[in-house]
Enzyme design. Structure first.
Site, PDB file in Angstrom:
ATOM      1  N   HIS A   1      24.854  89.023  46.500  1.00 18.40           N
ATOM      2  CA  HIS A   1      25.687  88.343  47.498  1.00 18.40           C
ATOM      3  C   HIS A   1      27.147  88.731  47.298  1.00 18.40           C
ATOM      4  O   HIS A   1      27.980  87.924  46.868  1.00 18.40           O
ATOM      5  CB  HIS A   1      25.519  86.830  47.370  1.00 18.40           C
ATOM      6  CG  HIS A   1      24.123  86.347  47.660  1.00 18.40           C
ATOM      7  ND1 HIS A   1      23.081  86.498  46.768  1.00 18.40           N
ATOM      8  CD2 HIS A   1      23.608  85.718  48.737  1.00 18.40           C
ATOM      9  CE1 HIS A   1      21.981  85.970  47.287  1.00 18.40           C
ATOM     10  NE2 HIS A   1      22.277  85.496  48.481  1.00 18.40           N
TER      11      HIS A   1
ATOM     12  N   SER B   1      18.221  88.387  48.859  1.00 17.75           N
ATOM     13  CA  SER B   1      18.350  86.940  48.735  1.00 17.75           C
ATOM     14  C   SER B   1      16.972  86.285  48.816  1.00 17.75           C
ATOM     15  O   SER B   1      16.081  86.614  48.039  1.00 17.75           O
ATOM     16  CB  SER B   1      19.313  86.409  49.813  1.00 17.75           C
ATOM     17  OG  SER B   1      19.673  85.070  49.560  1.00 17.75           O
TER      18      SER B   1
ATOM     19  N   GLU C   1      20.148  88.737  40.300  1.00 13.31           N
ATOM     20  CA  GLU C   1      21.395  88.316  40.953  1.00 13.31           C
ATOM     21  C   GLU C   1      21.186  86.924  41.514  1.00 13.31           C
ATOM     22  O   GLU C   1      20.052  86.449  41.619  1.00 13.31           O
ATOM     23  CB  GLU C   1      21.784  89.303  42.069  1.00 13.31           C
ATOM     24  CG  GLU C   1      20.803  89.391  43.232  1.00 13.31           C
ATOM     25  CD  GLU C   1      21.025  88.345  44.312  1.00 13.31           C
ATOM     26  OE1 GLU C   1      22.158  87.858  44.477  1.00 13.31           O
ATOM     27  OE2 GLU C   1      20.041  87.998  44.993  1.00 13.31           O
TER      28      GLU C   1
END
Length: 313
Positions: A284, A117, A215
């Protein structure tokens, strides 16, 4: 594009039972209950842990002041007892400390560094400034410490203990080929938003000849469109050898007049004519397939095979 000096690859030492894990919060404050629940997971692996001095600090959406988060990061790399550094969670904030990090310190004290992330900015910066192989994997408070943490996500932590070929398992998700062919190269990337935010900085992502993992979460298709368009205009998509499209969680349109996420991704990736497959459970999501960044990987798009070299550490 900023000049990126090619760094010699550095592989961290593998973990052994009895080793100590350093825990830091380089971005946003973690969920305390989940974080503390994750300690039992580390103990089950036969590991000890040491919590950074400012892990529980809070400064708005940041886990403490910039200098506090920076200090925790660097102290864990310096600490001879600590054999690996796990991020408690992501959120926002790693880009704020990237320019102040002593990369020579990291190069001289290489060790496992694990997260994803917002941690993508640190993965990119550390790799390009030191050559250290880092790991894109589920974090303690955000994932591994949840009450019903996924067993497959936990399983892939085992790659830190012994060399093993990583081959994406068919049963984890349905994969779809966007562009046919075979591509191989150093696996890099992570969160699309963070990758895009490196452009024009001293840490600008170098995608030339690389397999680019993408992502994201909570981004409408038009936001994904904007970021992919920026990467395309900067030459980053055309430079890549191929694409691993991970999970785009909650990235559906919030308005009627919209392209779909699939239409946006396919549009930009197909324009490159580079081998690409989408649908990987990386990001995620649960389960979360953990991967090392900065090592050779191969994508056989037609067979939907994604393989990472044996013996990463």
């Amino acid at each position: 594009m900023k000049d990126v000096t090619a760094m010699k690859e550095i592989k961290p030492q593998r973990l052994q039972k009895g080793d100590t894990i350093g825990i830091i919060s380089p971005a946003s404050p973690p969920d305390v209950k989940n974080l503390e629940r994750s300690f039992s997971f580390l103990e089950q692996l036969g590991l000890k842990y040491k919590v950074g001095n400012h892990v529980y600090a809070q400064n708005g959406y940041l886990a403490g002041e910039d200098d506090e988060r920076l200090k925790d990061l660097q102290e864990m790399f310096l600490d001879q007892e600590v054999k690996a550094i796990f991020c408690a969670g992501g959120g926002y904030g790693t880009g704020r400390i990237a320019a102040q990090i002593d990369y020579e310190l990291i190069r001289n004290h290489p060790k496992i560094f694990w997260g994803y992330s917002d941690i993508t900015f640190l993965h990119t910066a550390i790799r390009q400034k030191t050559g250290l192989v880092t790991f894109h994997g589920p974090m303690l408070a955000s994932d591994l410490g949840k009450e019903h943490a996924d067993e497959w996500s936990k399983k892939y932590v085992s790659q830190l203990f012994e060399p093993q070929e990583l081959r994406y398992p068919e049963h984890l998700s349905k994969l779809e080929t966007i562009v046919s062919g075979t591509a191989e190269g150093e696996l890099i990337g992570g969160n699309l938003c963070l990758i895009t935010s490196t452009l024009g900085t001293a840490f600008e992502v170098d995608t030339k000849g690389k397999l680019l993992l993408l992502e994201d979460i909570h981004e409408e298709p038009r936001n994904v469109d904007r970021m992919l368009n920026q990467l395309q205009m900067a030459g980053k998509l055309d430079d890549a050898a191929g694409f691993i499209i991970g999970d785009f969680n909650d990235c559906e349109p919030k308005r009627e007049a919209s392209l779909t996420l699939e239409e946006v991704i396919d549009y930009y990736i197909q324009k490159t004519n580079k081998p690409a497959v989408k649908g990987f459970k990386i990001g995620h999501c649960s389960p979360h397939f953990s991967v090392p960044l900065g090592v050779k990987a191969v994508l056989h798009a037609d067979q939907k095979e994604f393989i990472i070299e044996n013996g990463v550490i």
